[in-house]
Design a protein around this motif. Structure first.
Motif, PDB file in Angstrom:
ATOM      1  N   PHE A 238       0.834  -1.207   0.000  1.00 34.90           N
ATOM      2  CA  PHE A 238       0.000   0.000   0.000  1.00 34.90           C
ATOM      3  C   PHE A 238       0.866   1.254   0.000  1.00 34.90           C
ATOM      4  CE2 PHE A 238      -3.738  -2.551   1.279  1.00 34.90           C
ATOM      5  CZ  PHE A 238      -4.653  -2.000   0.397  1.00 34.90           C
ATOM      6  N   ILE A 239       1.934   1.229   0.784  1.00 31.45           N
ATOM      7  CA  ILE A 239       2.819   2.403   0.835  1.00 31.45           C
ATOM      8  C   ILE A 239       3.447   2.652  -0.535  1.00 31.45           C
ATOM      9  CG2 ILE A 239       4.970   3.302   1.809  1.00 31.45           C
ATOM     10  CD1 ILE A 239       4.245   1.861   4.423  1.00 31.45           C
ATOM     11  N   ALA A 240       3.958   1.584  -1.174  1.00 36.54           N
ATOM     12  CA  ALA A 240       4.615   1.736  -2.480  1.00 36.54           C
ATOM     13  C   ALA A 240       3.617   2.218  -3.524  1.00 36.54           C
ATOM     14  CB  ALA A 240       5.253   0.416  -2.896  1.00 36.54           C
ATOM     15  N   THR A 268      15.298   4.715 -12.837  1.00 38.51           N
ATOM     16  CA  THR A 268      14.429   3.581 -13.184  1.00 38.51           C
ATOM     17  C   THR A 268      15.035   2.283 -12.663  1.00 38.51           C
ATOM     18  OG1 THR A 268      14.108   4.773 -15.248  1.00 38.51           O
ATOM     19  CG2 THR A 268      13.123   2.585 -15.085  1.00 38.51           C
ATOM     20  N   LEU A 269      16.345   2.152 -12.922  1.00 34.53           N
ATOM     21  CA  LEU A 269      17.031   0.931 -12.523  1.00 34.53           C
ATOM     22  C   LEU A 269      16.960   0.726 -11.011  1.00 34.53           C
ATOM     23  CD1 LEU A 269      18.710  -1.299 -13.877  1.00 34.53           C
ATOM     24  CD2 LEU A 269      20.748  -0.058 -13.145  1.00 34.53           C
ATOM     25  N   ILE A 270      17.194   1.812 -10.280  1.00 35.54           N
ATOM     26  CA  ILE A 270      17.164   1.703  -8.823  1.00 35.54           C
ATOM     27  C   ILE A 270      15.783   1.268  -8.343  1.00 35.54           C
ATOM     28  CG2 ILE A 270      17.239   3.086  -6.694  1.00 35.54           C
ATOM     29  CD1 ILE A 270      19.555   4.656  -8.036  1.00 35.54           C
ATOM     30  N   ALA A 271      14.753   1.894  -8.922  1.00 37.83           N
ATOM     31  CA  ALA A 271      13.389   1.562  -8.503  1.00 37.83           C
ATOM     32  C   ALA A 271      13.081   0.102  -8.800  1.00 37.83           C
ATOM     33  CB  ALA A 271      12.390   2.476  -9.219  1.00 37.83           C
ATOM     34  N   VAL A 272      13.498  -0.371  -9.973  1.00 34.45           N
ATOM     35  CA  VAL A 272      13.206  -1.757 -10.359  1.00 34.45           C
ATOM     36  C   VAL A 272      13.945  -2.737  -9.445  1.00 34.45           C
ATOM     37  CG1 VAL A 272      13.594  -3.483 -12.158  1.00 34.45           C
ATOM     38  CG2 VAL A 272      12.621  -1.259 -12.739  1.00 34.45           C
ATOM     39  N   LEU A 273      15.240  -2.443  -9.216  1.00 35.65           N
ATOM     40  CA  LEU A 273      16.023  -3.325  -8.349  1.00 35.65           C
ATOM     41  C   LEU A 273      15.453  -3.350  -6.931  1.00 35.65           C
ATOM     42  CD1 LEU A 273      19.739  -2.722  -9.357  1.00 35.65           C
ATOM     43  CD2 LEU A 273      18.333  -4.741  -9.739  1.00 35.65           C
ATOM     44  N   LEU A 275      12.332  -2.710  -5.873  1.00 37.30           N
ATOM     45  CA  LEU A 275      11.076  -3.454  -5.789  1.00 37.30           C
ATOM     46  C   LEU A 275      11.287  -4.939  -6.012  1.00 37.30           C
ATOM     47  CD1 LEU A 275       8.232  -1.297  -7.299  1.00 37.30           C
ATOM     48  CD2 LEU A 275       8.558  -2.117  -4.969  1.00 37.30           C
ATOM     49  N   GLY A 276      12.209  -5.270  -6.959  1.00 36.14           N
ATOM     50  CA  GLY A 276      12.523  -6.684  -7.192  1.00 36.14           C
ATOM     51  C   GLY A 276      13.058  -7.321  -5.929  1.00 36.14           C
ATOM     52  N   GLY A 277      13.936  -6.613  -5.236  1.00 27.97           N
ATOM     53  CA  GLY A 277      14.505  -7.133  -4.000  1.00 27.97           C
ATOM     54  C   GLY A 277      13.444  -7.338  -2.948  1.00 27.97           C
ATOM     55  N   GLN A 279      10.319  -7.790  -3.364  1.00 29.93           N
ATOM     56  CA  GLN A 279       9.435  -8.913  -3.739  1.00 29.93           C
ATOM     57  C   GLN A 279      10.087 -10.258  -3.442  1.00 29.93           C
ATOM     58  OE1 GLN A 279       8.428  -7.981  -7.773  1.00 29.93           O
ATOM     59  NE2 GLN A 279       6.663  -6.764  -7.179  1.00 29.93           N
ATOM     60  N   LEU A 280      11.382 -10.355  -3.705  1.00 27.36           N
ATOM     61  CA  LEU A 280      12.076 -11.618  -3.410  1.00 27.36           C
ATOM     62  C   LEU A 280      12.093 -11.890  -1.913  1.00 27.36           C
ATOM     63  CD1 LEU A 280      15.068 -11.730  -5.910  1.00 27.36           C
ATOM     64  CD2 LEU A 280      13.018 -13.138  -5.856  1.00 27.36           C
ATOM     65  N   ILE A 281      12.299 -10.840  -1.123  1.00 29.20           N
ATOM     66  CA  ILE A 281      12.297 -11.028   0.329  1.00 29.20           C
ATOM     67  C   ILE A 281      10.955 -11.588   0.777  1.00 29.20           C
ATOM     68  CG2 ILE A 281      12.294  -9.811   2.538  1.00 29.20           C
ATOM     69  CD1 ILE A 281      14.412  -7.911   1.297  1.00 29.20           C
ATOM     70  N   PHE A 282       9.875 -11.021   0.240  1.00 33.13           N
ATOM     71  CA  PHE A 282       8.561 -11.504   0.674  1.00 33.13           C
ATOM     72  C   PHE A 282       8.237 -12.888   0.127  1.00 33.13           C
ATOM     73  CE2 PHE A 282       7.958  -7.139   2.044  1.00 33.13           C
ATOM     74  CZ  PHE A 282       7.517  -7.422   3.312  1.00 33.13           C
ATOM     75  N   LEU A 283       8.808 -13.224  -1.045  1.00 35.45           N
ATOM     76  CA  LEU A 283       8.678 -14.603  -1.519  1.00 35.45           C
ATOM     77  C   LEU A 283       9.340 -15.536  -0.513  1.00 35.45           C
ATOM     78  CD1 LEU A 283       9.335 -14.869  -5.361  1.00 35.45           C
ATOM     79  CD2 LEU A 283       7.378 -15.663  -4.041  1.00 35.45           C
ATOM     80  N   GLY A 284      10.501 -15.107  -0.013  1.00 36.33           N
ATOM     81  CA  GLY A 284      11.220 -15.913   0.977  1.00 36.33           C
ATOM     82  C   GLY A 284      10.405 -16.079   2.254  1.00 36.33           C
ATOM     83  N   ILE A 285       9.789 -14.982   2.699  1.00 34.88           N
ATOM     84  CA  ILE A 285       8.964 -15.056   3.914  1.00 34.88           C
ATOM     85  C   ILE A 285       7.791 -16.012   3.702  1.00 34.88           C
ATOM     86  CG2 ILE A 285       7.415 -13.736   5.407  1.00 34.88           C
ATOM     87  CD1 ILE A 285       9.317 -11.385   5.143  1.00 34.88           C
TER      88      ILE A 285
END
Ligand code: UDP
Ligand code: MG
Length: 313
Positions: A238-240, A268-273, A275-277, A279-285
């Motif tokens: 929601f924050i993002a 752009t690259l920073i934002a993508v990296l 958010l990608g990071g 998302q991966l953390i939450f996949l791990g959780i």
């Protein structure tokens, strides 16, 4: 067979051969003072240093010693669980085999139990012979657990505690594979109180709880008693999403006024990296919870025994 004991003392053993005779000596000295029958349940958690045979020999000598011999190492929490399963006493005490929990404190736990408390946990008022790193991570551990979970685990308590038969029966019905016993014993309710004690240094040997195992136990505690890590994804989402909605008109205005801010691919690259990071953390959780679900769904036994107390009667 002797009459069912009033007290059961549970000590998990993983390579404690140097400590075993002293543990037996001090526990029997203390327990004989109660004047009530007692049993000492020694769970051999896959020892490789000869503790197993030592336990067997001790059980031959004294029928009050009741061994549970595991087929391999299952970990401290599972070893204690087996002890609870095989205990018969009206009050059950969990104690570390390395004598960091002084057996003399058991008398104070029993005194509270006689007053009518059903869970009496021992609070570490002082600790000896432990590194600042262990003390610091332990402190952090309790603070985080209390913040994140729905249960109140008293600060600086370990598994050293006395539980009434009524509580042990409830705990024995909770067959979750990833176990955080002090959380479970707080979760059940009943009348609880604490007794302060000074935690001693290890009698012999080194700790079997390195940082890696503490981290695993912390994860078990959090996933076992809280959904907060899962909900965190919703909040952050929601924050993002809110931030991006606000930034769309801002970027539009910047472009129209021909300002050079936020141009180029770097942002752009920073934002993508980022958010990608995230998302991966939450996949791990998610994975942590799903892995635990899978363990429950398979329904394997919590532990495998080579010998149980009946084999020694
Ligand atoms: N222990 C066990 N299985 C394990 C690790 C430890 O049964 O896989 C036992 C160990 O023998 C001791 C108790 O659990 O009686 C507490 O372990 P330790 O003293 O190493 O932990 P610490 O006191 O440093 O937290
Ligand atoms: Mg210890």
């Amino acid at each position: 067979m002797m009459a069912t004991p009033t007290f059961s003392i549970i000590a998990p053993i993983w390579n404690e051969i140097e400590t075993l005779p002293e543990l037996y000596r001090r526990v029997s000295e203390v327990m004989d003072q109660t004047g009530d029958p007692w049993e000492l349940i020694l769970i051999d958690d896959g020892s490789t240093d000869g503790s197993t045979d030592q336990i067997r020999a001790m059980a031959e000598e004294d029928a009050r010693i009741r061994p549970v011999i595991f087929a391999r190492n299952f970990g401290h929490q599972i070893a204690v669980t087996a002890g609870l399963d095989y205990s018969r006493g009206q009050a059950v005490v969990i104690i570390d085999a390395d004598l960091q929990d002084p057996p003399e404190v058991i008398l104070e736990l029993i005194a509270k139990w006689r007053e009518g408390y059903e869970v009496v946990y021992a609070v570490r008022a002082q600790r000896e012979g432990e590194s600042w790193f262990k003390l610091f991570t332990a402190k952090l551990f309790y603070r985080i657990i209390n913040r994140l979970t729905d249960i109140d685990i008293p600060l600086d308590t370990g598994d050293f505690r006395l539980m009434d038969r009524a509580v042990v029966n409830v705990m024995n019905g909770m067959r979750e594979h990833h176990r955080f016993l002090r959380g479970m014993s707080a979760w059940v309710g009943f009348k609880q109180t604490g007794v302060e004690y000074a935690r001693a240094a290890r009698f012999a040997g080194e700790t079997h709880y390195p940082f890696r195992k503490m981290l695993k136990l912390a994860l078990t505690a959090i996933t076992g008693f809280s959904f907060f890590p899962l909900q965190l994804a919703t909040y952050l989402g929601f924050i993002a999403a809110g931030l991006s909605i606000i930034s769309i008109p801002i970027v539009g205005i910047l472009r129209l006024s021909r300002m050079a801010a936020l141009l180029g691919q770097a942002s752009t690259l920073i934002a993508v990296l980022f958010l990608g990071g995230v998302q991966l953390i939450f996949l791990g959780i998610l994975g942590e919870y799903i892995g635990r679900l899978y363990d429950e769904a398979r329904g394997r036994p919590l532990y495998i025994t080579r010998q149980t107390p009946e084999d020694f009667e």
